[in-house]
Design a protein around this motif. Structure first.
Motif, mmCIF file in Angstrom:
data_model
loop_
_atom_site.group_PDB
_atom_site.id
_atom_site.type_symbol
_atom_site.label_atom_id
_atom_site.label_comp_id
_atom_site.label_asym_id
_atom_site.label_seq_id
_atom_site.Cartn_x
_atom_site.Cartn_y
_atom_site.Cartn_z
ATOM 1 N N CYS A 120 -6.444 2.778 11.716
ATOM 2 C CA CYS A 120 -5.036 2.615 12.096
ATOM 3 C C CYS A 120 -4.688 3.780 13.006
ATOM 4 O O CYS A 120 -4.663 4.932 12.560
ATOM 5 N N ALA A 121 -4.428 3.470 14.252
ATOM 6 C CA ALA A 121 -4.095 4.489 15.237
ATOM 7 C C ALA A 121 -2.589 4.536 15.448
ATOM 8 O O ALA A 121 -1.960 3.496 15.689
ATOM 9 N N ALA A 122 -2.033 5.720 15.359
ATOM 10 C CA ALA A 122 -0.598 5.908 15.544
ATOM 11 C C ALA A 122 -0.313 6.479 16.931
ATOM 12 O O ALA A 122 -1.047 7.336 17.419
ATOM 13 N N SER A 123 0.753 6.002 17.534
ATOM 14 C CA SER A 123 1.201 6.527 18.816
ATOM 15 C C SER A 123 2.713 6.674 18.795
ATOM 16 O O SER A 123 3.388 6.124 17.922
ATOM 17 N N GLY A 124 3.233 7.457 19.751
ATOM 18 C CA GLY A 124 4.667 7.621 19.858
ATOM 19 C C GLY A 124 5.240 8.715 18.979
ATOM 20 O O GLY A 124 6.453 8.808 18.807
ATOM 21 N N THR A 125 4.365 9.565 18.432
ATOM 22 C CA THR A 125 4.844 10.664 17.609
ATOM 23 C C THR A 125 3.906 11.856 17.724
ATOM 24 O O THR A 125 2.697 11.683 17.865
ATOM 25 N N ILE A 126 4.503 13.048 17.649
ATOM 26 C CA ILE A 126 3.696 14.260 17.598
ATOM 27 C C ILE A 126 3.653 14.804 16.175
ATOM 28 O O ILE A 126 3.099 15.874 15.942
ATOM 29 N N PHE A 127 4.250 14.041 15.252
ATOM 30 C CA PHE A 127 4.366 14.508 13.871
ATOM 31 C C PHE A 127 3.448 13.753 12.917
ATOM 32 O O PHE A 127 3.711 13.725 11.723
ATOM 33 N N PHE A 128 2.397 13.136 13.439
ATOM 34 C CA PHE A 128 1.527 12.324 12.596
ATOM 35 C C PHE A 128 1.045 13.100 11.375
ATOM 36 O O PHE A 128 0.955 12.552 10.280
ATOM 37 N N SER A 129 0.750 14.370 11.543
ATOM 38 C CA SER A 129 0.165 15.143 10.444
ATOM 39 C C SER A 129 1.083 15.259 9.241
ATOM 40 O O SER A 129 0.615 15.503 8.126
ATOM 41 N N VAL A 130 2.374 15.084 9.432
ATOM 42 C CA VAL A 130 3.302 15.192 8.294
ATOM 43 C C VAL A 130 3.674 13.826 7.734
ATOM 44 O O VAL A 130 4.417 13.742 6.757
ATOM 45 N N PHE A 131 3.125 12.773 8.333
ATOM 46 C CA PHE A 131 3.364 11.433 7.799
ATOM 47 C C PHE A 131 2.521 11.210 6.548
ATOM 48 O O PHE A 131 1.372 11.636 6.463
ATOM 49 N N GLN A 188 9.234 5.574 19.987
ATOM 50 C CA GLN A 188 9.061 4.644 18.899
ATOM 51 C C GLN A 188 7.623 4.736 18.395
ATOM 52 O O GLN A 188 6.668 4.617 19.162
ATOM 53 N N VAL A 189 7.473 4.924 17.095
ATOM 54 C CA VAL A 189 6.149 5.012 16.501
ATOM 55 C C VAL A 189 5.524 3.620 16.437
ATOM 56 O O VAL A 189 6.167 2.658 16.023
ATOM 57 N N GLN A 190 4.286 3.537 16.856
ATOM 58 C CA GLN A 190 3.536 2.286 16.758
ATOM 59 C C GLN A 190 2.250 2.529 15.990
ATOM 60 O O GLN A 190 1.584 3.557 16.188
ATOM 61 N N LEU A 191 1.910 1.584 15.125
ATOM 62 C CA LEU A 191 0.680 1.633 14.350
ATOM 63 C C LEU A 191 -0.153 0.406 14.706
ATOM 64 O O LEU A 191 0.352 -0.717 14.653
ATOM 65 N N VAL A 192 -1.402 0.636 15.065
ATOM 66 C CA VAL A 192 -2.279 -0.460 15.452
ATOM 67 C C VAL A 192 -3.541 -0.418 14.596
ATOM 68 O O VAL A 192 -4.303 0.556 14.650
ATOM 69 N N GLU A 193 -3.737 -1.488 13.824
ATOM 70 C CA GLU A 193 -4.909 -1.586 12.956
ATOM 71 C C GLU A 193 -6.068 -2.252 13.692
ATOM 72 O O GLU A 193 -5.860 -3.069 14.594
ATOM 73 N N SER A 194 -7.271 -1.913 13.270
ATOM 74 C CA SER A 194 -8.469 -2.561 13.790
ATOM 75 C C SER A 194 -9.565 -2.466 12.742
ATOM 76 O O SER A 194 -9.430 -1.719 11.762
ATOM 77 N N GLY A 195 -10.635 -3.238 12.951
ATOM 78 C CA GLY A 195 -11.788 -3.143 12.073
ATOM 79 C C GLY A 195 -11.947 -4.270 11.076
ATOM 80 O O GLY A 195 -12.936 -4.318 10.348
ATOM 81 N N GLY A 196 -10.985 -5.165 11.019
ATOM 82 C CA GLY A 196 -11.111 -6.284 10.095
ATOM 83 C C GLY A 196 -12.159 -7.273 10.557
ATOM 84 O O GLY A 196 -12.703 -7.170 11.656
ATOM 85 N N GLY A 197 -12.445 -8.238 9.683
ATOM 86 C CA GLY A 197 -13.421 -9.255 10.043
ATOM 87 C C GLY A 197 -13.918 -10.001 8.840
ATOM 88 O O GLY A 197 -13.360 -9.893 7.750
ATOM 89 N N LEU A 198 -14.993 -10.757 9.054
ATOM 90 C CA LEU A 198 -15.626 -11.534 8.000
ATOM 91 C C LEU A 198 -16.845 -10.776 7.494
ATOM 92 O O LEU A 198 -17.683 -10.338 8.297
ATOM 93 N N VAL A 199 -16.946 -10.632 6.186
ATOM 94 C CA VAL A 199 -18.058 -9.909 5.582
ATOM 95 C C VAL A 199 -18.470 -10.619 4.308
ATOM 96 O O VAL A 199 -17.636 -11.247 3.640
ATOM 97 N N GLN A 200 -19.744 -10.528 3.980
ATOM 98 C CA GLN A 200 -20.231 -11.143 2.757
ATOM 99 C C GLN A 200 -19.884 -10.288 1.548
ATOM 100 O O GLN A 200 -19.701 -9.062 1.675
ATOM 101 N N PRO A 201 -19.795 -10.911 0.384
ATOM 102 C CA PRO A 201 -19.564 -10.120 -0.841
ATOM 103 C C PRO A 201 -20.610 -9.021 -0.977
ATOM 104 O O PRO A 201 -21.799 -9.252 -0.720
#
Length: 116
Positions: free
Chosen positions: A22-33, A1-14
């Motif tokens: 976004c890190a993908a796991s559970g697939t060897i075909f990431f390059s064709v996504f 099962q492909v899983q996508l995990v995002e990171s890096g968000g937060g609070l920032v000033q204008p």
């Protein structure tokens, strides 16, 4: 099962910057996504921010053109969104999306808040 995990968000000033990952796991075909970033604010529909194809071709929403850059590192199964010159209107939950043929996968989202 492909899983996508995002990171890096937060609070920032204008005017500030953030880089989402976004890190993908559970697939060897990431390059064709085909990978993309979407965002959703309270009371609004989810909207496309940017996409990057398997060949590296990119598409951006008009609202982020020239400020955001999408990229991918197939060796790390990761897609990035570099966000510069952030505005309060960029505040949203940002989702990673991966597509291959008829299959589509979503991450859980990472919150970006732009506020002084």
């Amino acid at each position: 099962q492909v899983q996508l995990v995002e990171s890096g968000g937060g609070l920032v000033q204008p005017g500030g910057s953030l880089r989402l990952s976004c890190a993908a796991s559970g697939t060897i075909f990431f390059s064709v996504f085909s990978m993309g970033w979407y965002r959703q604010s309270p009371g609004k529909q989810r909207e496309l921010v940017a996409t990057i194809g398997s060949g590296g071709n990119t598409i951006y929403a008009d609202s982020v053109q020239g400020r955001f850059t999408i990229s991918r590192d197939n060796a790390k199964n990761t897609v990035y969104l570099q966000m510069n010159s952030l505005k309060p209107d960029d505040t949203a939950l940002y989702y990673c999306n991966g597509r291959r043929a008829t299959l589509a996968y979503w991450g859980q989202g990472t919150q970006v808040t732009v506020s002084s």
